[in-house]
Scaffold this active site. Structure first.
Site, PDB file in Angstrom:
ATOM      1  N   GLU A 114       0.900  -1.161   0.030  1.00 13.86           N
ATOM      2  CA  GLU A 114       0.022  -0.147   0.063  1.00 13.86           C
ATOM      3  C   GLU A 114       0.975   1.214  -0.132  1.00 13.86           C
ATOM      4  O   GLU A 114       2.056   1.211   0.241  1.00 13.86           O
ATOM      5  CB  GLU A 114      -0.858   0.012   1.218  1.00 13.86           C
ATOM      6  CG  GLU A 114      -1.795  -1.062   0.965  1.00 13.86           C
ATOM      7  CD  GLU A 114      -2.980  -1.178   2.481  1.00 13.86           C
ATOM      8  OE1 GLU A 114      -2.380  -0.530   3.285  1.00 13.86           O
ATOM      9  OE2 GLU A 114      -3.712  -1.947   2.446  1.00 13.86           O
ATOM     10  N   HIS A 242      -8.631   9.429   3.797  1.00  9.98           N
ATOM     11  CA  HIS A 242      -8.511   8.553   2.675  1.00  9.98           C
ATOM     12  C   HIS A 242      -8.747   9.064   1.402  1.00  9.98           C
ATOM     13  O   HIS A 242      -9.821   9.529   1.174  1.00  9.98           O
ATOM     14  CB  HIS A 242      -9.256   7.201   3.014  1.00  9.98           C
ATOM     15  CG  HIS A 242      -8.516   6.034   2.317  1.00  9.98           C
ATOM     16  ND1 HIS A 242      -8.491   5.970   0.945  1.00  9.98           N
ATOM     17  CD2 HIS A 242      -7.967   4.923   2.849  1.00  9.98           C
ATOM     18  CE1 HIS A 242      -7.974   4.626   0.870  1.00  9.98           C
ATOM     19  NE2 HIS A 242      -7.675   4.064   1.864  1.00  9.98           N
ATOM     20  N   ARG A 289      -0.581   8.711   2.265  1.00  8.19           N
ATOM     21  CA  ARG A 289      -1.970   9.265   1.987  1.00  8.19           C
ATOM     22  C   ARG A 289      -2.300  10.881   2.291  1.00  8.19           C
ATOM     23  O   ARG A 289      -3.072  11.271   1.562  1.00  8.19           O
ATOM     24  CB  ARG A 289      -2.740   8.618   3.291  1.00  8.19           C
ATOM     25  CG  ARG A 289      -3.628   7.656   2.815  1.00  8.19           C
ATOM     26  CD  ARG A 289      -4.265   7.173   3.950  1.00  8.19           C
ATOM     27  NE  ARG A 289      -4.316   5.763   3.647  1.00  8.19           N
ATOM     28  CZ  ARG A 289      -4.661   4.594   4.531  1.00  8.19           C
ATOM     29  NH1 ARG A 289      -5.257   5.064   5.580  1.00  8.19           N
ATOM     30  NH2 ARG A 289      -4.665   3.487   4.199  1.00  8.19           N
ATOM     31  N   HIS A 350     -11.106   9.474   7.587  1.00  8.02           N
ATOM     32  CA  HIS A 350     -11.170   8.042   7.490  1.00  8.02           C
ATOM     33  C   HIS A 350     -10.407   7.690   8.856  1.00  8.02           C
ATOM     34  O   HIS A 350     -10.833   6.558   9.560  1.00  8.02           O
ATOM     35  CB  HIS A 350      -9.955   7.737   6.319  1.00  8.02           C
ATOM     36  CG  HIS A 350      -9.651   6.185   6.487  1.00  8.02           C
ATOM     37  ND1 HIS A 350     -10.740   5.241   5.973  1.00  8.02           N
ATOM     38  CD2 HIS A 350      -8.568   5.578   6.447  1.00  8.02           C
ATOM     39  CE1 HIS A 350     -10.153   4.080   5.966  1.00  8.02           C
ATOM     40  NE2 HIS A 350      -8.679   4.473   6.369  1.00  8.02           N
ATOM     41  N   ARG A 385      -0.519   8.546   9.667  1.00  7.40           N
ATOM     42  CA  ARG A 385      -0.398   7.192   9.948  1.00  7.40           C
ATOM     43  C   ARG A 385       0.087   6.476   8.259  1.00  7.40           C
ATOM     44  O   ARG A 385      -0.546   6.682   7.557  1.00  7.40           O
ATOM     45  CB  ARG A 385      -1.788   6.670  10.384  1.00  7.40           C
ATOM     46  CG  ARG A 385      -1.529   5.231  10.246  1.00  7.40           C
ATOM     47  CD  ARG A 385      -2.924   4.589  11.055  1.00  7.40           C
ATOM     48  NE  ARG A 385      -4.309   4.783  10.033  1.00  7.40           N
ATOM     49  CZ  ARG A 385      -4.795   3.877   9.234  1.00  7.40           C
ATOM     50  NH1 ARG A 385      -4.137   2.673   9.210  1.00  7.40           N
ATOM     51  NH2 ARG A 385      -5.803   4.070   8.533  1.00  7.40           N
TER      52      ARG A 385
HETATM   53  P1  FAD Z   1     -13.624   0.099  16.435  1.00 12.17           P
HETATM   54  O1  FAD Z   1     -13.131  -1.266  15.734  1.00 12.17           O
HETATM   55  O2  FAD Z   1     -14.045   1.130  15.647  1.00 12.17           O
HETATM   56  O3  FAD Z   1     -14.609  -0.390  17.616  1.00 12.17           O
HETATM   57  C1  FAD Z   1     -14.975   0.683  18.369  1.00 12.17           C
HETATM   58  C2  FAD Z   1     -16.132  -0.074  19.631  1.00 12.17           C
HETATM   59  O4  FAD Z   1     -16.126   0.934  20.555  1.00 12.17           O
HETATM   60  C3  FAD Z   1     -17.160  -0.573  18.806  1.00 12.17           C
HETATM   61  O5  FAD Z   1     -17.498  -1.768  19.385  1.00 12.17           O
HETATM   62  C4  FAD Z   1     -18.209   0.579  19.354  1.00 12.17           C
HETATM   63  O6  FAD Z   1     -19.509   0.138  19.381  1.00 12.17           O
HETATM   64  C5  FAD Z   1     -17.663   0.818  20.626  1.00 12.17           C
HETATM   65  N1  FAD Z   1     -18.111   2.174  21.502  1.00 12.17           N
HETATM   66  C6  FAD Z   1     -17.709   3.407  20.821  1.00 12.17           C
HETATM   67  N2  FAD Z   1     -18.051   4.305  21.615  1.00 12.17           N
HETATM   68  C7  FAD Z   1     -18.712   3.513  22.741  1.00 12.17           C
HETATM   69  C8  FAD Z   1     -19.460   4.035  23.789  1.00 12.17           C
HETATM   70  N3  FAD Z   1     -19.713   5.240  24.121  1.00 12.17           N
HETATM   71  N4  FAD Z   1     -19.996   3.048  24.696  1.00 12.17           N
HETATM   72  C9  FAD Z   1     -19.987   1.860  24.413  1.00 12.17           C
HETATM   73  N5  FAD Z   1     -19.202   1.144  23.183  1.00 12.17           N
HETATM   74  C10 FAD Z   1     -18.773   2.185  22.318  1.00 12.17           C
HETATM   75  N6  FAD Z   1      -6.685   0.075   9.405  1.00 12.17           N
HETATM   76  C11 FAD Z   1      -5.564  -0.864   9.051  1.00 12.17           C
HETATM   77  O7  FAD Z   1      -4.780  -0.863   9.749  1.00 12.17           O
HETATM   78  N7  FAD Z   1      -5.976  -1.376   8.021  1.00 12.17           N
HETATM   79  C12 FAD Z   1      -7.064  -1.471   7.017  1.00 12.17           C
HETATM   80  O8  FAD Z   1      -7.017  -2.214   6.083  1.00 12.17           O
HETATM   81  C13 FAD Z   1      -7.966  -0.511   7.576  1.00 12.17           C
HETATM   82  N8  FAD Z   1      -9.005  -0.335   6.612  1.00 12.17           N
HETATM   83  C14 FAD Z   1     -10.164   0.654   7.163  1.00 12.17           C
HETATM   84  C15 FAD Z   1     -11.160   0.655   6.099  1.00 12.17           C
HETATM   85  C16 FAD Z   1     -12.190   1.404   6.785  1.00 12.17           C
HETATM   86  C17 FAD Z   1     -13.433   1.451   5.781  1.00 12.17           C
HETATM   87  C18 FAD Z   1     -12.098   2.371   7.912  1.00 12.17           C
HETATM   88  C19 FAD Z   1     -13.332   2.933   8.278  1.00 12.17           C
HETATM   89  C20 FAD Z   1     -10.794   1.960   8.775  1.00 12.17           C
HETATM   90  C21 FAD Z   1      -9.814   1.258   8.357  1.00 12.17           C
HETATM   91  N9  FAD Z   1      -8.713   1.162   8.799  1.00 12.17           N
HETATM   92  C22 FAD Z   1      -7.692   0.189   8.467  1.00 12.17           C
HETATM   93  C23 FAD Z   1      -8.660   1.597  10.299  1.00 12.17           C
HETATM   94  C24 FAD Z   1      -8.837   0.568  11.344  1.00 12.17           C
HETATM   95  O9  FAD Z   1     -10.053  -0.199  10.703  1.00 12.17           O
HETATM   96  C25 FAD Z   1      -9.600   1.104  12.599  1.00 12.17           C
HETATM   97  O10 FAD Z   1      -8.494   2.193  13.102  1.00 12.17           O
HETATM   98  C26 FAD Z   1      -9.507  -0.092  13.720  1.00 12.17           C
HETATM   99  O11 FAD Z   1     -10.210  -1.012  13.181  1.00 12.17           O
HETATM  100  C27 FAD Z   1     -10.032   0.499  15.181  1.00 12.17           C
HETATM  101  O12 FAD Z   1     -10.256  -0.377  15.827  1.00 12.17           O
HETATM  102  P2  FAD Z   1     -10.725  -0.092  17.270  1.00 12.17           P
HETATM  103  O13 FAD Z   1     -10.795  -1.434  18.104  1.00 12.17           O
HETATM  104  O14 FAD Z   1     -10.194   1.020  17.828  1.00 12.17           O
HETATM  105  O15 FAD Z   1     -12.198   0.539  17.169  1.00 12.17           O
HETATM  106  C1  SIN Z   2      -7.152   0.704   2.858  1.00 13.02           C
HETATM  107  O1  SIN Z   2      -7.436  -0.415   2.745  1.00 13.02           O
HETATM  108  O2  SIN Z   2      -7.012   1.330   1.921  1.00 13.02           O
HETATM  109  C2  SIN Z   2      -7.266   1.233   4.126  1.00 13.02           C
HETATM  110  C3  SIN Z   2      -6.238   0.980   4.936  1.00 13.02           C
HETATM  111  C4  SIN Z   2      -5.770   1.662   6.163  1.00 13.02           C
HETATM  112  O3  SIN Z   2      -6.799   2.628   6.537  1.00 13.02           O
HETATM  113  O4  SIN Z   2      -4.721   1.385   6.557  1.00 13.02           O
END
Ligand code: FAD
Ligand code: SIN
Length: 523
Positions: A114, A242, A289, A350, A385
């Site tokens: 990437e 993004h 990015r 993003h 990032r």
């Molecule tokens: P999340 O997975 O967002 O989970 C948050 C949790 O907190 C959820 O369960 C939610 O319900 C809970 N929550 C929030 N507020 C509250 C509250 N007040 N009370 C109770 N529960 C709450 N990163 C990469 O490294 N590689 C990728 O390929 C990539 N692709 C991506 C594609 C997309 C479309 C997006 C949006 C992001 C992508 N990212 C990627 C970024 C990455 O997915 C996220 O940064 C990561 O998954 C965040 O994980 P997390 O556990 O911190 O939060």
């Molecule tokens: C993507 O698949 O382009 C998202 C990857 C990321 O957010 O790190």
């Protein structure tokens, strides 16, 4: 209701679940999650997770790429630690049951590349890696006898000395976390969760902006809670946009077109079908990015168009359909055959690089409160990032936090004198429009004035408009029964305020923070 748990986890994405699985052998774990357990950014992750798995790559190269993307302000020690730990954390994900694609022989992982990466090092599961990670971790957590997952429980505030009647300011030494107040979204009751250790894993805040790839749950709740509790936050000016979300204006959140597609050979083109990245960076469509998003933004502004194109046709029909089945199907569903047509794209908010400031053990400035995943700020990302370093950071810091919390929990008790939430005299606000309209206004203000390109005047405008929205919403909050939409709106306002405040304080263009007033004049 009052509950007592050893380890309280707020959030059931990759960070919350990884932490829960690690601490579960040492005490009772309760995971609160505001929607369905599987909902969050994790399940939408496409590209994958970055790690150095084989000798053809090296830790030094991954470290270098991360530092370059971060534009010189990453915490080098954190970068080194995270990248060196990556292979162990990947092997654990596999042990929990997560499947990553393998090469033809099946011996090695199939690796993608990437933007900003000098090597092929992205482990993935087709183009739906996040869904596979969330599935694997959730299944493992659901099977663990010490883990209880409570859905539709919305954490409102972390409990500190403030709730015992003491004055707490950001200068108060030794602020402690005793658990959280949480709204049961089915009964509208506010419960008290007392915990020895609390982990915030609440994800990002993309919904501060009108166009975002993040799901509706990403409303910055953890960051706002820590702000209200007077904890330390950092780097919130670095909102990552993004470059390539699918242009389909009616759809929210915006569907992502993974950067891995550019890694496989897709190129950015203007509306006349001409490549333009050569004007901006020698790495062309695979530049980091921040650079690519700004280039697209500039081309869109120059041409007055709402979208540009990603041309993936050169990748070839077979590889497109087999390697990117989710994107292929999605585009086809709105009449775009990516094997024959160019894909209309535009940037979308993003990922939040900043968040709750944590140390190497994932502990925040508030005692017994940890944070991991997107809501935290570890120093790994600096000003921008590197792609696919987010899932990696989440697993590495969930691990570190768990190791520390297992130790901490032995010496901590429950704070019995914490009072229950007082909702006396509040009335149910029946005008939802007050909340939905204000949210829309806020998102437009942030998109127009605090987006990819900023200026002092734009930030001032955003700040002035936000002030009015803040006063109106606090007034509503002070007389209404608390609901999830109202609480989320307050959190979005708090996060917007923090982004603007930190953007105004940053007097140099670095990484994702780019202001027209800070462009260095050449002499
Ligand atoms: P999340 O997975 O967002 O989970 C948050 C949790 O907190 C959820 O369960 C939610 O319900 C809970 N929550 C929030 N507020 C509250 C509250 N007040 N009370 C109770 N529960 C709450 N990163 C990469 O490294 N590689 C990728 O390929 C990539 N692709 C991506 C594609 C997309 C479309 C997006 C949006 C992001 C992508 N990212 C990627 C970024 C990455 O997915 C996220 O940064 C990561 O998954 C965040 O994980 P997390 O556990 O911190 O939060
Ligand atoms: C993507 O698949 O382009 C998202 C990857 C990321 O957010 O790190």
């Amino acid at each position: 209701m009052r509950y007592e748990v050893d380890f309280l986890v707020v959030g059931s994405g990759i960070a919350g679940l990884s932490f829960a699985l690690k601490v579960a052998p040492y005490g009772k774990v309760c995971i609160l999650t505001k929607g369905d357990a599987a909902e969050g950014s994790t399940r939408y992750a496409q590209g994958g997770i970055a790690a150095v798995m084989y000798d053809s790559d090296s830790f030094d190269k991954h470290i270098h790429d991360t530092l370059v993307a971060g534009d010189g302000i990453c915490d080098r020690e954190v970068v080194e630690m995270t990248i060196r730990e990556a292979p162990d954390r990947i092997r654990e994900l596999v042990q929990y049951g997560v499947n990553f694609d393998r090469d033809r022989g099946g011996d090695k992982f199939d690796l993608h590349r990437e933007g900003g990466h000098s090597e092929f090092r992205i482990l993935h599961h087709k183009d739906n890696t996040g869904e596979e990670i969330e599935r694997g971790l959730l299944e493992a957590a659901r099977q663990h006898p010490n883990i209880e997952i409570k859905e539709r429980q919305f954490a409102i505030d972390i409990i500190t000395q403030h709730h015992l009647g003491q004055r707490v300011t950001k200068h108060t030494p030794g602020i402690e976390c005793y658990g959280v107040y949480a709204l049961d979204c089915d009964t509208n009751r506010i419960d008290t969760y007392l915990a020895k250790v609390t982990l915030l894993a609440t994800g990002g805040m993309g919904n501060v902006y009108s166009t975002t790839t993040t799901p509706v749950i990403s409303t910055g709740d953890g960051v706002a809670m820590v702000h209200r509790a007077r904890g330390v936050l950092s780097d919130l000016e670095f909102m990552q946009f993004h470059p390539t979300s699918l242009y389909n204006p009616a759809e929210k959140p915006a569907f992502l077109i993974t950067e891995a597609m550019r890694g496989a050979g897709a190129v950015l083109k203007d509306r006349d079908g001409k490549e333009f990245m050569q004007k901006y960076d020698s790495r062309l469509s695979l530049a980091p990015r921040d650079i690519v998003a700004r280039a697209i933004d500039n081309e869109m502004k120059l041409s007055g168009k709402d979208y540009l194109y990603l041309d993936a046709r050169g990748i070839g029909r077979k590889q497109l359909i087999e390697g990117f089945p989710t994107i292929y199907a999605k585009c086809l569903s709105i009449g775009i055959d990516i094997t024959r047509d160019m894909i209309p794209i535009r940037p979308a908010a993003h990922y939040q690089c900043g968040g709750i400031k944590v140390d190497r053990n994932g502990e925040s400035s508030i005692k017994h409160l940890y944070a991991a995943g997107e809501c935290s700020c570890t120093g790994l990302h600096g000003g921008n990032r590197l792609a696919s370093n987010s899932l990696l950071e989440a697993v590495v810091y969930a691990h570190n936090a768990a190791m520390d919390a297992i130790d901490t929990v032995k010496g901590v008790g429950f704070k019995a004198e914490v009072p229950d939430w007082n909702a006396e005299g509040m009335v149910l606000n029946e005008e939802m429009v007050l909340i939905t309209q204000t949210k829309r206004e806020l998102q437009e203000i942030m998109w127009n004035y605090v987006g990819i390109v900023r200026s002092d005047l734009r930030l001032q405008r955003a700040f002035d408009r936000l002030n009015l929205i803040f006063r109106e919403t606090e007034d509503l909050y002070n007389r209404s029964v608390l609901t999830e939409p109202l609480s989320e709106l307050r959190n979005l306002i708090a996060c917007s305020y923090l982004i603007i405040k930190m953007a105004r304080a940053r007097r140099k263009n670095v990484g994702l923070h780019y202001s027209l007033d800070l462009i260095e004049k050449k002499v």
